[in-house]
Design a protein around this motif. Structure first.
Motif, PDB file in Angstrom:
ATOM      1  N   THR A 251       0.860  -1.178   0.000  1.00  0.00           N
ATOM      2  CA  THR A 251       0.000   0.000   0.000  1.00  0.00           C
ATOM      3  C   THR A 251       0.896   1.227   0.000  1.00  0.00           C
ATOM      4  N   LEU A 252       0.714   2.092  -1.001  1.00  0.00           N
ATOM      5  CA  LEU A 252       1.544   3.275  -1.159  1.00  0.00           C
ATOM      6  C   LEU A 252       0.683   4.518  -0.987  1.00  0.00           C
ATOM      7  N   ASP A 253       1.001   5.299   0.044  1.00  0.00           N
ATOM      8  CA  ASP A 253       0.239   6.524   0.338  1.00  0.00           C
ATOM      9  C   ASP A 253      -1.262   6.243   0.393  1.00  0.00           C
ATOM     10  N   GLY A 254      -1.614   5.112   1.013  1.00  0.00           N
ATOM     11  CA  GLY A 254      -3.015   4.775   1.204  1.00  0.00           C
ATOM     12  C   GLY A 254      -3.669   4.050   0.050  1.00  0.00           C
ATOM     13  N   GLU A 255      -2.959   3.832  -1.054  1.00  0.00           N
ATOM     14  CA  GLU A 255      -3.521   3.165  -2.221  1.00  0.00           C
ATOM     15  C   GLU A 255      -2.903   1.783  -2.384  1.00  0.00           C
ATOM     16  N   ARG A 256      -3.744   0.738  -2.383  1.00  0.00           N
ATOM     17  CA  ARG A 256      -3.266  -0.625  -2.558  1.00  0.00           C
ATOM     18  C   ARG A 256      -2.807  -0.823  -4.006  1.00  0.00           C
ATOM     19  N   LEU A 257      -1.569  -1.263  -4.178  1.00  0.00           N
ATOM     20  CA  LEU A 257      -1.029  -1.470  -5.512  1.00  0.00           C
ATOM     21  C   LEU A 257      -1.387  -2.865  -6.020  1.00  0.00           C
ATOM     22  N   GLU A 258      -1.604  -2.967  -7.316  1.00  0.00           N
ATOM     23  CA  GLU A 258      -1.821  -4.277  -7.918  1.00  0.00           C
ATOM     24  C   GLU A 258      -0.507  -5.039  -7.950  1.00  0.00           C
ATOM     25  N   ARG A 259      -0.581  -6.347  -7.794  1.00  0.00           N
ATOM     26  CA  ARG A 259       0.616  -7.170  -7.929  1.00  0.00           C
ATOM     27  C   ARG A 259       0.999  -7.245  -9.404  1.00  0.00           C
ATOM     28  N   PRO A 260       2.210  -6.840  -9.759  1.00  0.00           N
ATOM     29  CA  PRO A 260       2.597  -6.839 -11.176  1.00  0.00           C
ATOM     30  C   PRO A 260       2.911  -8.235 -11.681  1.00  0.00           C
ATOM     31  N   ASP A 261       2.787  -8.408 -12.977  1.00  0.00           N
ATOM     32  CA  ASP A 261       3.199  -9.649 -13.645  1.00  0.00           C
ATOM     33  C   ASP A 261       4.507  -9.350 -14.356  1.00  0.00           C
ATOM     34  N   THR A 262       5.598  -9.950 -13.905  1.00  0.00           N
ATOM     35  CA  THR A 262       6.932  -9.657 -14.426  1.00  0.00           C
ATOM     36  C   THR A 262       7.659 -10.956 -14.758  1.00  0.00           C
ATOM     37  N   PRO A 263       8.854 -10.875 -15.346  1.00  0.00           N
ATOM     38  CA  PRO A 263       9.624 -12.105 -15.559  1.00  0.00           C
ATOM     39  C   PRO A 263       9.916 -12.875 -14.281  1.00  0.00           C
ATOM     40  N   PHE A 264       9.836 -12.198 -13.120  1.00  0.00           N
ATOM     41  CA  PHE A 264      10.084 -12.892 -11.854  1.00  0.00           C
ATOM     42  C   PHE A 264       8.860 -13.669 -11.369  1.00  0.00           C
ATOM     43  N   SER A 265       7.680 -13.369 -11.910  1.00  0.00           N
ATOM     44  CA  SER A 265       6.451 -13.980 -11.402  1.00  0.00           C
ATOM     45  C   SER A 265       6.477 -15.497 -11.541  1.00  0.00           C
ATOM     46  N   ARG A 266       6.860 -15.993 -12.710  1.00  0.00           N
ATOM     47  CA  ARG A 266       6.903 -17.441 -12.910  1.00  0.00           C
ATOM     48  C   ARG A 266       7.956 -18.079 -12.020  1.00  0.00           C
ATOM     49  N   MET A 267       9.120 -17.434 -11.914  1.00  0.00           N
ATOM     50  CA  MET A 267      10.178 -17.961 -11.068  1.00  0.00           C
ATOM     51  C   MET A 267       9.694 -18.113  -9.628  1.00  0.00           C
ATOM     52  N   LEU A 268       8.944 -17.136  -9.154  1.00  0.00           N
ATOM     53  CA  LEU A 268       8.445 -17.195  -7.788  1.00  0.00           C
ATOM     54  C   LEU A 268       7.396 -18.289  -7.626  1.00  0.00           C
ATOM     55  N   ARG A 269       6.560 -18.484  -8.634  1.00  0.00           N
ATOM     56  CA  ARG A 269       5.566 -19.559  -8.568  1.00  0.00           C
ATOM     57  C   ARG A 269       6.241 -20.922  -8.539  1.00  0.00           C
ATOM     58  N   VAL A 270       7.260 -21.103  -9.390  1.00  0.00           N
ATOM     59  CA  VAL A 270       7.994 -22.362  -9.404  1.00  0.00           C
ATOM     60  C   VAL A 270       8.691 -22.585  -8.068  1.00  0.00           C
TER      61      VAL A 270
END
Length: 274
Positions: A251-270
């Protein structure tokens, strides 16, 4: 004035029919295997392959110790865009398979590219731009990495639990990646994390150490990291810690940020299944 054929005075990125992008570089680049200098070039070319997010160097053949290269005994299939010929490197008492190759593009005829040293022991041991050693991959001249001190309010939650709350972040802006929030350690519940032996290297930032979440749930390992000795360009992040935005709630300055989809996303899922 004599212009090197692969080093025109007007710098621009060119495209080949094979889908390669390339650009001449003005940096003096050297590569060593042990005590042997294999590459010494003042006319390297940066090449971007469609499937790779980072550039690599190719060198005029005359700048390479071709006497150390042998036609590859077991060339890999499809590992580089339209690669024409692979070479094994025989230097410093060791043979490294498929350490170098040529591209099929006419623009890059007469150039040889090399694997980098962290790719399964296939490349050279050390690379230098001018007199500074570089790591992991060449730095992209079209990429910026800026670390800026801020007073924005950053909150981080994992599985609904508040794990960080800070008004003194350093925001790291890196081309092509989401903003990373580097927080003072005193603003993070480090007691909820366990240090691991995982480390990664970055040519822009240095070598990072990691922690894993110790609170259970469906959380991948190594989601928190720090650069204890960052490179000078990002010295503002020294000792601070950052989370993968891809798997935590920020949460940045009161606003919840969306989780981004990046090249790291698959690595983290694996990683979460390992």
């Amino acid at each position: 004035m004599t212009t090197h054929p692969a080093h025109p005075t007007a710098r621009s990125i060119r495209t080949t029919p094979e889908g390669l992008l390339w650009e001449p570089s003005e940096r003096w680049v050297r590569g060593r295997k042990g005590d042997v200098t294999v590459v010494d070039s003042r006319h390297p070319v940066l090449v971007w392959e469609p499937r790779l997010p980072v550039p690599q160097y190719a060198f005029p053949r005359e700048d390479v110790r071709t006497d150390l290269l042998r036609p590859a005994k077991s060339p890999p299939a499809g590992s580089h865009t339209g690669s024409r010929t692979f070479y094994d490197l025989d230097a410093d008492g060791e043979v490294r398979a498929n350490a170098a190759w040529t591209f099929p593009a006419d623009d890059l005829a007469g150039h040889i590219a090399f694997e980098w040293f962290l790719r399964t022991d296939t490349g050279l041991d050390h690379w230098y731009e001018e007199d500074e050693e570089i790591f992991i991959h060449p730095r992209d001249p079209h990429k910026r990495v800026d670390a800026l001190a801020s007073s924005r309010h950053v909150r981080v939650e994992i599985e609904g639990r508040l794990v960080a709350d800070s008004h003194a972040p350093v925001l790291l802006f890196e081309t092509g990646l989401p903003t990373r929030y580097y927080l003072p350690r005193e603003d993070v519940r480090l007691d909820l994390f366990d240090a691991t032996d995982h480390h990664t290297g970055c040519p822009y930032k240095g070598t990072a150490a990691y922690w894993s979440w110790g609170g259970g749930g469906d959380v991948p390992p190594n989601i928190l990291w720090s650069y204890p000795e960052p490179l000078p360009a990002v010295k503002a992040v020294r000792g601070r810690v950052a989370f993968f935005n891809e798997v935590v709630d920020i949460t940045l300055d009161g606003e919840r940020l969306e989780r981004p989809d990046t090249p790291f996303s698959r690595m983290l899922r694996v990683g979460s299944r390992s």
